[in-house]
Design a protein around this motif. Sequence first.
Motif, PDB file in Angstrom:
ATOM      1  N   ALA A   1       4.043   5.746   1.099  1.00 49.43           N
ATOM      2  CA  ALA A   1       3.121   6.138   2.171  1.00 49.43           C
ATOM      3  C   ALA A   1       1.704   5.600   1.983  1.00 49.43           C
ATOM      4  N   THR A   2       1.355   5.179   0.751  1.00 52.78           N
ATOM      5  CA  THR A   2      -0.014   4.703   0.524  1.00 52.78           C
ATOM      6  C   THR A   2      -0.133   3.188   0.645  1.00 52.78           C
TER       7      THR A   2
ATOM      8  N   SER B   1       0.631  -0.686   2.650  1.00 49.69           N
ATOM      9  CA  SER B   1       0.268  -1.285   3.930  1.00 49.69           C
ATOM     10  C   SER B   1       1.220  -0.817   5.045  1.00 49.69           C
ATOM     11  N   ILE B   2       2.536  -0.857   4.777  1.00 48.85           N
ATOM     12  CA  ILE B   2       3.500  -0.398   5.785  1.00 48.85           C
ATOM     13  C   ILE B   2       3.383   1.118   5.964  1.00 48.85           C
TER      14      ILE B   2
ATOM     15  N   ALA C   1       4.129   8.240  -3.143  1.00 48.29           N
ATOM     16  CA  ALA C   1       3.350   7.116  -3.681  1.00 48.29           C
ATOM     17  C   ALA C   1       3.653   7.023  -5.169  1.00 48.29           C
TER      18      ALA C   1
ATOM     19  N   SER D   1      -1.075   6.002  -6.702  1.00 51.36           N
ATOM     20  CA  SER D   1      -2.293   6.143  -5.884  1.00 51.36           C
ATOM     21  C   SER D   1      -2.426   7.581  -5.390  1.00 51.36           C
TER      22      SER D   1
ATOM     23  N   ALA E   1       9.502   2.023   2.504  1.00 46.38           N
ATOM     24  CA  ALA E   1       8.366   1.098   2.362  1.00 46.38           C
ATOM     25  C   ALA E   1       7.788   1.099   0.952  1.00 46.38           C
TER      26      ALA E   1
ATOM     27  N   VAL F   1       7.572  -0.907  -2.511  1.00 42.67           N
ATOM     28  CA  VAL F   1       7.702  -2.337  -2.788  1.00 42.67           C
ATOM     29  C   VAL F   1       8.634  -2.543  -3.978  1.00 42.67           C
TER      30      VAL F   1
ATOM     31  N   ALA G   1      12.188  -0.680  -7.088  1.00 47.08           N
ATOM     32  CA  ALA G   1      12.030   0.776  -7.173  1.00 47.08           C
ATOM     33  C   ALA G   1      12.465   1.461  -5.882  1.00 47.08           C
TER      34      ALA G   1
ATOM     35  N   ALA H   1      11.862  -1.531   5.540  1.00 46.39           N
ATOM     36  CA  ALA H   1      10.833  -2.537   5.255  1.00 46.39           C
ATOM     37  C   ALA H   1      11.089  -3.139   3.873  1.00 46.39           C
TER      38      ALA H   1
ATOM     39  N   MET I   1      -1.274  -7.444   4.047  1.00 46.71           N
ATOM     40  CA  MET I   1      -0.087  -6.842   3.411  1.00 46.71           C
ATOM     41  C   MET I   1      -0.402  -6.503   1.961  1.00 46.71           C
ATOM     42  N   GLY I   2       0.552  -5.817   1.301  1.00 49.52           N
ATOM     43  CA  GLY I   2       0.432  -5.535  -0.121  1.00 49.52           C
ATOM     44  C   GLY I   2       0.395  -6.836  -0.928  1.00 49.52           C
TER      45      GLY I   2
ATOM     46  N   ILE J   1       4.015  -8.831  -1.680  1.00 51.13           N
ATOM     47  CA  ILE J   1       4.563  -9.599  -0.544  1.00 51.13           C
ATOM     48  C   ILE J   1       3.599 -10.723  -0.138  1.00 51.13           C
TER      49      ILE J   1
ATOM     50  N   MET K   1       2.267  -4.956  12.223  1.00 50.22           N
ATOM     51  CA  MET K   1       3.522  -4.300  11.840  1.00 50.22           C
ATOM     52  C   MET K   1       3.768  -3.005  12.602  1.00 50.22           C
TER      53      MET K   1
END
Length: 395
Positions: free
Chosen positions: A13-14, A16-17, A39, A42, A104, A106, A109, A127, A213-214, A217, A275
């Motif tokens: 949730a923290t 970019s998506i 998260a 963060s 979402a 990354v 994980a 995502a 984006m993160g 990616i 997005m």
Amino acid sequence: MSVRPRTVTVLGATGSIGASTLDVIARHPERYRVHALTAHRSREPLLERCRVHQPAVAVLGDERDAAWLRQRLREAGLATEVLAGAEALVEVAEAGEVDVVMSAIVGAAGLLPTLAAVRAGKRVLLANKEALVMSGALFMDAVAGSGATLLPIDSEHNAIYQCLPAEHRGGLGRHGVTQLLLTASGGPFRGRSGAELAAVTPEQACAHPNWSMGRKISVDSATLMNKGLELIEACWLFDARPDQVQVVVHPQSVIHSMAAYADGSVIAQLGNPDMRTPIAFGLAWPERIDAGVEALDLFAVARLDFEAPDEEAFPCLRLAREAMAAGGTAPAVLNAANEVAVAAFLDRRLGFTGIGELVARVRDARPVAAAADLETILEADALARQAAHDWLNRC
Ligand code: NAD
Ligand code: MG
């Protein structure tokens, strides 16, 4: 008649998506209610999001951060329950009261919680492409077995989904589709030669021309590994062979991808690079809702360019295509080696062109096994990471 709002878990949730998802959800409080936000580390951004969205559950990576968040939420008078660790991610993905899971996180994980959501038959907004790249057939079998609704959020796959007939299972040919045209911006280094790429920095790699984006990616977009992962993702999502997916560099990022049909028709989906469009599509499908995205101004766009990708300077695209063709655990090995390589590049322990080199070396060092079950896939992932770290330590 009033309809119960759909309950949503946002994994990652923290990020970019995650931020774009919560932006769309906040525009439709009558339609969506947040069940859980997660998260990794963060904790402050997660606290902020908990204040706004008041989820029933929040999840952080470790217990220390969870205790911190629990305390802050109590002080703020919020009843959110705070959990920690990978098992808690699975718990909030498969919880009975959850209708929709935004996947979402990354990287690898995200695999176990996403698979848990699939197995629980949720609407899964995908995502996290790495999860599908790693587990391909197993993932798609789980979707078919549970009756989960899998909707692609990656903009290219969301575009293709919109360009295909509503029922597109059973191979593209059955529906008259001859090719999927996967568009790529080309990233920040489009047009540079291999030699020019050797000295580029993480800051330059993360400065994407069209998308915000993160960091992982963003680097993948710069190496074209992102397009390689997306090629694999497209094969699984749409039951396509690698040779049915053509990568088209389109620097404006206005056409998000296309489907070509036997009668010569090519259907494209266009929009501003934001997005929130595919996220709103996934949340509301088959309805359409406001995403907060401005209408596309074709006069401002003025022109659309297309070119072939440069696989000499950007070998990661070819490596991904080869991994898909090799099958079995090869895509999981590719993904694991790439995750280690990207982290090393962001840490300045590896040069930009070293990313493709490291992925190729790990690929050559690891045998391909049949991806028969989750344990085999996770073991291939772990051994590939080990091989990648060994190579980094030797250099
Ligand atoms: P990001 O780095 O901005 O956010 C990642 C999120 O995952 C954060 O909330 C972070 O706390 C969480 N996270 C990181 N490591 C974790 C771990 N080990 N365990 C649990 N949670 C963890 O990333 P992003 O750009 O939002 O991308 C998320 C996913 O969506 C990626 O798989 C990416 O490929 C995909 N995607 C992103 C975009 C985009 O525009 N950003 C577009 C298409 C696909
Ligand atoms: Mg994409």
